[in-house]
Design a protein around this motif. Structure first.
Motif, PDB file in Angstrom:
ATOM      1  N   ARG A  67       0.833  -1.206   0.000  1.00 31.18           N
ATOM      2  CA  ARG A  67       0.000   0.000   0.000  1.00 31.18           C
ATOM      3  C   ARG A  67       0.868   1.258   0.000  1.00 31.18           C
ATOM      4  N   SER A  90      -8.628   7.856   3.168  1.00 29.64           N
ATOM      5  CA  SER A  90      -9.860   7.191   2.749  1.00 29.64           C
ATOM      6  C   SER A  90     -11.061   7.910   3.345  1.00 29.64           C
ATOM      7  N   ASP A  93      -5.198   7.720  -3.328  1.00 27.00           N
ATOM      8  CA  ASP A  93      -5.670   7.270  -2.016  1.00 27.00           C
ATOM      9  C   ASP A  93      -5.803   5.754  -1.984  1.00 27.00           C
ATOM     10  N   ALA A  94      -6.108   5.242  -0.786  1.00 27.33           N
ATOM     11  CA  ALA A  94      -6.468   3.840  -0.584  1.00 27.33           C
ATOM     12  C   ALA A  94      -7.834   3.863   0.081  1.00 27.33           C
ATOM     13  N   GLN A  95      -8.881   3.638  -0.705  1.00 26.98           N
ATOM     14  CA  GLN A  95     -10.246   3.841  -0.246  1.00 26.98           C
ATOM     15  C   GLN A  95     -10.890   2.538   0.218  1.00 26.98           C
ATOM     16  N   LYS A  96     -11.487   2.568   1.420  1.00 30.39           N
ATOM     17  CA  LYS A  96     -12.271   1.443   1.914  1.00 30.39           C
ATOM     18  C   LYS A  96     -13.628   1.431   1.213  1.00 30.39           C
ATOM     19  N   CYS A  97     -14.001   0.291   0.634  1.00 31.97           N
ATOM     20  CA  CYS A  97     -15.268   0.169  -0.088  1.00 31.97           C
ATOM     21  C   CYS A  97     -16.072  -1.005   0.452  1.00 31.97           C
ATOM     22  N   GLU A 116     -10.178  -2.776  -0.192  1.00 27.10           N
ATOM     23  CA  GLU A 116      -9.498  -1.491  -0.375  1.00 27.10           C
ATOM     24  C   GLU A 116      -9.255  -1.256  -1.857  1.00 27.10           C
ATOM     25  N   PHE A 165      -6.577  -3.906  -3.902  1.00 28.89           N
ATOM     26  CA  PHE A 165      -5.434  -4.035  -3.008  1.00 28.89           C
ATOM     27  C   PHE A 165      -5.193  -5.485  -2.616  1.00 28.89           C
ATOM     28  N   GLU A 166      -6.250  -6.195  -2.266  1.00 27.69           N
ATOM     29  CA  GLU A 166      -6.100  -7.573  -1.821  1.00 27.69           C
ATOM     30  C   GLU A 166      -5.580  -8.472  -2.949  1.00 27.69           C
TER      31      GLU A 166
END
Length: 377
Positions: free
Chosen positions: A56, A73, A111-115, A139, A288-289
């Motif tokens: 990340r 995020s 960014d690294a956004q939580k969805c 993410e 990301f995963e």
């Protein structure tokens, strides 16, 4: 044999230039992406596998070097937008900018956004846990341009990050481009295809239909053609038998999309027609995963350090080892996914309840009680 570790690729390259390296052991599935060992003076030197946090950080640092402002995020629990219960895409927090209703404070953002996706057009709830690469909460690593750069830079930087920065071999990567749609009067995205031809042979640049290569979050709103990047994580033997191009968008667990580059230039109106956005927007989203799975040499997202601590805790509590039985493995993956999702949702302000709304947002529907059936428990 003694064992030693190095953290920087430059250290290995320096040894190669001095002809001190005698042997490189290729990784079973990913050649030299995730890790490899070098035997030098009777010492086995292993490159350290990148952790999820390091992956990340590498993404954000890369785009910071391209003059992007790194933003946090947005909360997964949406407040102030009656059209959404949860953040389901990286573009949510920038919607007003994209529609021209607000000025962009920064022209370039990453960014690294939580969805969270559990309903609606884009969700994979039924696949979670049963396959190895879908989740309710994930993410999204993204870079954005609001009226600044467009396809040229978006594609070039995606290639630079994946191939040159992370070292993913070119022959593992495929790109798709929008084939066009007569009902919208849109032709093939020849511009994107021409840029990809600088990096990939034509046989690994595939046409994609409107379903896969024209991004729309809903029936109305910002949209545009997109270019997906897919990675083939299979062994060399498997790749020799079946070409990766024949498995693109065919739900193969080791041939998966990892990055979607959306060239947002239209707004879908209620009558179905398209109008041009005030400014062209680049909206990219990388899983990301899935990237962690590739970089850590795993064959499942659940085998990475994103999920393994949770899964091993479940195994310890249940007394059932992970990997011993497919039915219990599915149950553990489902629980691990849902626990992670719930933990992030609670952190962002949504408290579970089966009776009433426990949240200060007037737009969030009441949560239901969560029951999880664990086979064999």
């Amino acid at each position: 044999m003694k064992y030693a570790y190095f953290g920087k690729l430059e250290e290995l390259l320096f040894s190669i230039l001095k002809e001190e390296v005698t042997y490189v052991e290729k990784h079973k599935y990913l050649s030299n992406i995730a890790y490899f060992c070098v035997i030098y003076k009777n010492t086995v030197i292993r490159r350290k596998m990148m952790t999820a946090n390091e992956i990340r950080t590498a993404f954000l640092d890369f785009f910071a070097s391209k003059q992007h402002h790194i933003v946090p995020s947005a909360p997964m629990v949406v407040k102030g937008d009656p059209t959404l219960m949860f953040t389901n895409a990286g573009m949510n927090q920038f919607k007003d900018i994209i529609l021209g209703n607000a000025e962009a404070k920064y022209k370039r953002v990453a960014d690294a956004q939580k969805c969270l996706r559990v309903s609606g057009k884009h969700n994979d709830l039924e696949e979670v846990g049963h396959d190895t690469y879908h989740h309710t909460m994930f993410e999204m690593l993204g870079n954005w341009s609001f009226g600044d750069y467009f396809k040229e830079e978006a594609i070039t930087w995606a290639w630079e990050f994946l191939h040159e920065k992370l070292g993913i071999p070119a022959d593992r990567l495929y790109a798709t481009v929008f084939e066009g749609a007569s009902d919208d009067g849109l032709e093939r995205d020849q511009e994107a295809a021409s840029i990809w031809e600088r990096y990939l042979p034509q046989e690994r640049i595939l046409n994609g239909n409107k379903k896969d290569n024209f991004w729309e979050m809903g029936d109305t709103g910002p949209c545009g053609p997109c270019s997906e990047i897919h990675i083939d994580l299979r062994s060399d033997e498997e790749r020799a038998e079946v070409s990766g191009r024949d498995l693109i968008n065919r739900d193969h667990p080791q041939v998966v999309e990892i990055w979607n580059l959306v060239f947002m230039q239209y707004n879908r109106l209620a009558n179905g027609s398209l109008s041009s956005l005030p400014h062209k927007v680049i909206d990219t989203g990388m899983g990301f995963e899935r990237l962690c799975m590739a970089m850590q040499g795993k064959r499942s997202n659940y085998d990475t350090d994103v999920f393994q601590p949770i899964i091993q805790a479940i195994a310890n509590l249940s007394g059932i080892p992970y990997g011993a039985n497919e039915k219990s493995d599915v149950a553990m993956r489902v629980i691990a996914d849902h626990v992670r999702t719930i933990a992030f949702a609670i952190t962002d302000g949504q408290l579970p309840s089966n009776a009433k709304l426990v949240c200060d947002s007037p737009y969030i529907a009441p949560c239901c009680t969560l029951w999880i059936y664990v086979p064999g428990a």
